[in-house]
Motif scaffolding. Structure first.
Motif, PDB file in Angstrom:
ATOM      1  N   ARG A  47       0.843  -1.188  -0.101  1.00  0.00           N
ATOM      2  CA  ARG A  47      -0.033   0.006   0.067  1.00  0.00           C
ATOM      3  C   ARG A  47       0.897   1.240  -0.024  1.00  0.00           C
ATOM      4  N   PRO A  48       1.416   1.471  -1.036  1.00  0.00           N
ATOM      5  CA  PRO A  48       2.518   2.773  -1.183  1.00  0.00           C
ATOM      6  C   PRO A  48       1.655   4.021  -1.067  1.00  0.00           C
ATOM      7  N   ASN A  49       2.316   5.122  -0.736  1.00  0.00           N
ATOM      8  CA  ASN A  49       1.682   6.280  -0.908  1.00  0.00           C
ATOM      9  C   ASN A  49       1.410   7.032  -2.295  1.00  0.00           C
ATOM     10  N   ILE A  50       2.397   6.368  -3.011  1.00  0.00           N
ATOM     11  CA  ILE A  50       2.293   7.264  -4.199  1.00  0.00           C
ATOM     12  C   ILE A  50       2.885   6.280  -5.490  1.00  0.00           C
ATOM     13  N   LEU A  51       2.270   6.175  -6.612  1.00  0.00           N
ATOM     14  CA  LEU A  51       2.777   5.236  -7.668  1.00  0.00           C
ATOM     15  C   LEU A  51       3.064   6.195  -8.918  1.00  0.00           C
ATOM     16  N   LEU A  52       4.300   5.782  -9.315  1.00  0.00           N
ATOM     17  CA  LEU A  52       4.742   6.309 -10.515  1.00  0.00           C
ATOM     18  C   LEU A  52       5.035   5.185 -11.625  1.00  0.00           C
ATOM     19  N   CYS A  53       3.971   5.357 -12.562  1.00  0.00           N
ATOM     20  CA  CYS A  53       3.739   4.229 -13.396  1.00  0.00           C
ATOM     21  C   CYS A  53       3.910   4.612 -14.986  1.00  0.00           C
ATOM     22  N   VAL A  78      -5.652   3.867  -1.025  1.00  0.00           N
ATOM     23  CA  VAL A  78      -4.739   5.174  -0.557  1.00  0.00           C
ATOM     24  C   VAL A  78      -3.713   5.598  -1.730  1.00  0.00           C
ATOM     25  N   THR A  79      -3.269   4.685  -2.560  1.00  0.00           N
ATOM     26  CA  THR A  79      -2.252   5.093  -3.472  1.00  0.00           C
ATOM     27  C   THR A  79      -2.536   6.228  -4.436  1.00  0.00           C
ATOM     28  N   ILE A  80      -1.729   7.175  -4.528  1.00  0.00           N
ATOM     29  CA  ILE A  80      -2.006   8.260  -5.355  1.00  0.00           C
ATOM     30  C   ILE A  80      -1.214   7.970  -6.596  1.00  0.00           C
ATOM     31  N   PRO A  81      -1.965   7.821  -7.693  1.00  0.00           N
ATOM     32  CA  PRO A  81      -1.316   7.586  -8.814  1.00  0.00           C
ATOM     33  C   PRO A  81      -0.720   8.470  -9.799  1.00  0.00           C
ATOM     34  N   VAL A  82       0.236   8.493 -10.073  1.00  0.00           N
ATOM     35  CA  VAL A  82       0.717   9.572 -11.156  1.00  0.00           C
ATOM     36  C   VAL A  82       1.541   8.708 -12.449  1.00  0.00           C
ATOM     37  N   ILE A  83       0.982   9.218 -13.549  1.00  0.00           N
ATOM     38  CA  ILE A  83       1.364   8.603 -14.738  1.00  0.00           C
ATOM     39  C   ILE A  83       2.699   9.219 -15.375  1.00  0.00           C
ATOM     40  N   ILE A  84       3.733   8.286 -15.843  1.00  0.00           N
ATOM     41  CA  ILE A  84       4.781   8.874 -16.523  1.00  0.00           C
ATOM     42  C   ILE A  84       4.696   8.101 -17.997  1.00  0.00           C
ATOM     43  N   THR A  85       4.860   8.997 -18.946  1.00  0.00           N
ATOM     44  CA  THR A  85       4.487   8.570 -20.245  1.00  0.00           C
ATOM     45  C   THR A  85       5.213   9.477 -21.100  1.00  0.00           C
ATOM     46  N   ALA A  86       5.497   8.813 -22.385  1.00  0.00           N
ATOM     47  CA  ALA A  86       5.779   9.517 -23.518  1.00  0.00           C
ATOM     48  C   ALA A  86       4.704  10.266 -24.436  1.00  0.00           C
ATOM     49  N   TYR A  87       3.274   9.532 -24.269  1.00  0.00           N
ATOM     50  CA  TYR A  87       2.516  10.016 -25.092  1.00  0.00           C
ATOM     51  C   TYR A  87       1.785  11.330 -24.776  1.00  0.00           C
ATOM     52  N   ARG A  88       1.782  12.200 -25.861  1.00  0.00           N
ATOM     53  CA  ARG A  88       1.382  13.508 -25.804  1.00  0.00           C
ATOM     54  C   ARG A  88      -0.220  14.036 -26.082  1.00  0.00           C
TER      55      ARG A  88
END
Lengths: 128, 693
Positions: A47-53, A78-88
């Motif tokens: 159950r991490p606080n933040i997800l960088l996916c 609880v995890t706050i998702p943040v997406i990292i991507t190349a798609y613009r």
């Protein structure tokens, strides 16, 4: 309180490993994986606080960032998702926002954006 | 029967037939109509002249004289009218024509009165009852010389300013007029009891014959075929008639030797002989006239037929124009030929292709009179026309001079003038005939449609390229951004670490090692990016020329898989390569091979949609390299398999249907072959074949 738990999911190992190492050196509790399946497992367990996916992932089941995002709420709300991507493209952004992503970071990423993000999450947690 | 009767009859026959056929050929043309009128009046006159020369009493002599006079009165006026319609008229001349017809009317009225022709008296010289003039007849004589005289003056005036070819035509006209009228005028002395034999009457038919030669050799009145028919008919008629008579006489004599009362039998035998000889004689006449009188002219139908077959299916605009120009120049023996097409942005007409002119020297402006005329009339214009219908006005003539053009034909698509087909003078300096213009108009219409097709095709190709770029863009974006991100992250992290003092306790060697690690990783990432962008450029290049060299099939397939790999991964499609490492290279254009594989693999991926397999295999077989691209997609129905290579054929809602037609064209351009086999539900396999290097 303990250190902020961060889960980083990206099949680009070069990136995934280097950012994990850096964040660990800053005393974050960092979990690092390359596939969507493993990400879900860790989410359920830690159950991490933040997800960088990253959006595009490789794995046996070919799960990608979208799938992880969808399953997130049921596994670890609880995890706050943040997406990292190349798609613009805009349609992706709308889609991801509607699936609950807090923010979308575009590659190539600025390190300070990650710093800011983590501090933001920390502050919000402290407030609670 | 005197020679005069015979001459008059011959004049009648020739002028009647010639006038008739000329009229039929082109009843709408003014020249043909005025010639018909002139010929008709000569025929009318000579008909009654023949009877007059055979007259056996005063009453019939007078009657026939009055009749032939009617024809004679009309002849000068119609002659002037004919000449005027040959030339380029203005008001003054047209007025003269009207005036002469009015005077005709007056003379016709006079003819009815007894003050015109007095009476017919027996004349020894011509062995018939020849007419005598009265007081008013002098007016006719004046008219007879004045009207055609004025016409001849006009001819001579025009003669000086014309091309050599036209000079010949007009020269024959002038010469013939002289002979005809001089000949005709020899009838006048006897009207006044002056003992001068009207031998000139024998020359009148010569006038007709000379005009005929002008028609035949110099294509006056544009009626070669007519003359052929007339000559053949007249010749045949005379010949057969002569043969009948000859054979009849012979057999009659022969049989008379044995059976004295056998006229009927001898005639019957003659008839049989004629029937048998008729066909070969006819053929002989036709062959003779063909060989000696007519130059080899192009077969217009064949030109159009060849053109349609070869050119109209060409979708490449450059080749289409080139073949059009070559066909026209070759068949019409042109000095020059230019195709003007409206530019892409529709602001001017550019010289798209040409022959025999310097491209910079010929100009067609968007707002020119020619184009305005075409918008209204939608018909060709001639610099030098023999009918008023197609004649260019002075302003347009100036513009045509700037284009070095003799004939301009518009190219229209949906009422837009998309171009102009301009033909220069023929090498022989001969003018453009009605037949030529007919064929060219039809050809221009077909060409316009072909141009429209070619342009649509090119446009669709553009769209397809853009669609392709769209596909590539997302893949590229990903492929480029990740290495950049990797590089950027490592560098930022190093700088951040440096800043926060993470390397304080490290030795210089250790720091250097870290730096080297960051740098070498970055270099690797940079080369990764370079590789991807390099592959992209091969898809963006135009495919007009083929630069053949040794191409490694495996590498080429890899290039395509690299750019598509991302999409394949998303769609969970497995790509399997079955290419032996030692496979011989093929001789082809490298970039175009990339495009071929890119298109085929992408097509395969689209057929599969999701979860499937694409197998690319290659092997050498009898001097060629055979390649197969197989997919486990939805397959192509049997009745559609023929069509998939057609441009614009697609089953995709957003597809332009274009990719495979381009693929096939590129394959052929590289001297390869392509075919497909497919089964619904199972998948498709594309078979390619290329020559080995």
């Amino acid at each position: 309180m303990g250190a902020l738990k961060v889960l980083i999911v990206d099949d680009e190992r070069e990136f995934s490993d280097s950012i994990s190492g850096y964040l660990r050196a800053l005393n974050y509790a960092v979990f690092n994986t390359y596939t969507g399946e493993q990400a879900l497992e860790i989410l359920g367990r830690e159950r991490p606080n933040i997800l960088l996916c990253d959006l595009k992932l490789s794995g046996i089941g070919k799960m990608d960032g979208d799938d992880v995002l969808e399953r997130l709420k049921s596994i670890s709300p609880v995890t706050i998702p943040v997406i990292i991507t190349a798609y613009r493209d805009e349609s992706s952004q709308k889609r991801l926002a509607s699936k609950g992503a807090l923010r979308i970071l575009f590659k190539p990423i600025k390190l300070e954006d990650i710093d800011k993000l983590l501090r933001e999450v920390e502050e919000n947690l402290d407030k609670r | 029967m005197s020679i005069y009767v015979f001459s008059a009859a011959l004049t009648f026959l020739t002028s009647l037939l010639l006038g008739f056929f000329v009229f039929i050929k082109n009843p709408k043309s003014l020249i043909n109509r005025t010639w018909f009128l002139l010929s008709g009046s000569i025929a009318f006159w000579s008909f009654f002249l023949a009877f007059m020369f055979a007259s056996k009493n005063a009453e019939s002599g007078l009657f026939y004289s009055k009749m032939l006079q009617i024809g004679a009165i009309i002849i000068p006026a119609s002659c002037l009218h004919f000449i005027v319609s040959l030339l380029h008229v203005n008001r003054q001349e047209r007025f003269a024509v009207v005036a002469s017809y009015l005077f005709c009317l007056l003379l016709l009225v006079m003819n009815v009165t007894p003050y015109f022709i007095k009476e017919a008296l027996y004349t020894d010289m011509v062995d018939c009852f020849y007419p005598r003039a009265s007081y008013l007849y002098i007016f006719f004589i004046l008219f007879f010389f004045l009207a055609p005289g004025y016409g001849t003056y006009l001819l001579i005036k025009e003669y000086k300013s014309e091309s050599n070819f036209r000079k010949n035509q007009l020269g024959y006209c002038i010469g013939a007029s002289f002979i005809g009228f001089l000949g005709g005028s020899t009838t006048f002395p006897l009207w006044y009891d002056i003992h001068f034999s009207p031998i000139g009457v024998n020359l009148v038919w010569l006038y007709v014959v000379i005009i005929t030669i002008a028609i035949v050799r110099y294509q006056l009145l544009d009626i070669e075929v007519i003359v052929k028919k007339t000559l053949v008919f007249a010749g045949l008629f005379g010949f057969v008639f002569g043969v009948i008579v000859f054979v009849a006489i012979l057999t009659q004599e022969f049989i008379a030797m044995f059976l004295p009362h056998s006229k009927f039998l001898s005639l019957a035998i003659s008839a049989v002989i004629i029937v048998l000889l008729h066909q070969p004689i006819y053929n002989l006449l036709i062959n003779l006239t063909n060989k000696h009188l007519f130059q080899k002219k192009y077969d217009a139908r064949k030109v159009f037929h060849d053109f349609s077959n070869e050119a109209l299916t060409i979708l490449n605009l450059d080749r289409l124009c080139r073949i059009t120009i070559e066909t026209l120049v070759k068949n019409l023996y042109l000095k020059n030929c230019v195709i003007f097409l409206l530019s892409r942005d529709e602001t001017f007409y550019e010289v798209y292709d040409s022959f025999g002119v310097n491209k910079q020297e010929v100009v067609l402006k968007r707002d020119s009179r020619l184009i305005s005329y075409f918008k209204l009339a939608q018909a060709p214009v001639l610099y030098n026309s023999y009918t008023r219908d197609l004649q260019a006005c002075d302003e347009i003539k100036k513009e045509m001079q700037a284009m070095q053009s003799q004939l301009c034909v518009p190219l229209t698509i949906h009422n837009d003038i998309v171009g102009v087909l301009s033909l220069g003078p023929k090498k022989s300096d001969q003018p453009y005939m009605f037949d030529d213009i007919d064929i060219l108009s039809t050809l221009a219409k077909a060409l316009s449609i072909a141009i429209s097709n070619a342009r649509l095709f090119a446009q669709a190709a553009q769209y397809e390229k853009l669609a392709t770029i769209g596909t590539l863009a997302s893949g590229i974006n990903h492929e480029v951004c990740n290495p950049l991100n990797n590089m950027s992250m490592r560098m930022q992290i190093f700088m951040a670490n440096l800043e926060r003092g993470a390397y304080k306790d490290k030795t210089q060697d250790e720091i250097l090692a870290e730096v080297k690690d960051v740098l070498s990783s970055s270099i690797t990432q940079i080369h990764k990016v370079a590789g991807i962008t390099g592959k992209l450029s091969s898809f963006a290049k135009p495919t007009k020329t083929v630069l053949s060299k040794k191409v490694n099939v495996s590498q080429s397939v890899d290039a395509a898989l690299d750019v598509l790999g991302h999409k394949l991964m998303i769609d969970r499609i497995k790509a399997v390569k079955n290419i032996p490492s030692g496979l011989v290279d093929i001789l082809a254009d490298e970039d175009q091979m990339h495009q071929i594989f890119f298109n085929l693999i992408r097509n395969a991926a689209q057929a599969i949609k999701e979860e499937g397999e694409i197998t690319i295999s290659a092997r050498e077989d009898s001097g060629k390299v055979k390649i197969e691209v197989a997919d486990t997609g939805c397959g192509i129905p049997e009745d559609k398999i023929e069509k998939i290579f057609e441009p614009f054929y697609t089953t995709k809602a957003d597809g332009s249907g274009y990719g495979l037609s381009i693929v096939r064209e590129v394959v052929w351009r590289n001297k390869g072959e392509i075919k497909v086999e497919s089964k619904i539900g199972k998948g498709s396999t594309f078979y390619l074949e290329f020559p080995k290097a």
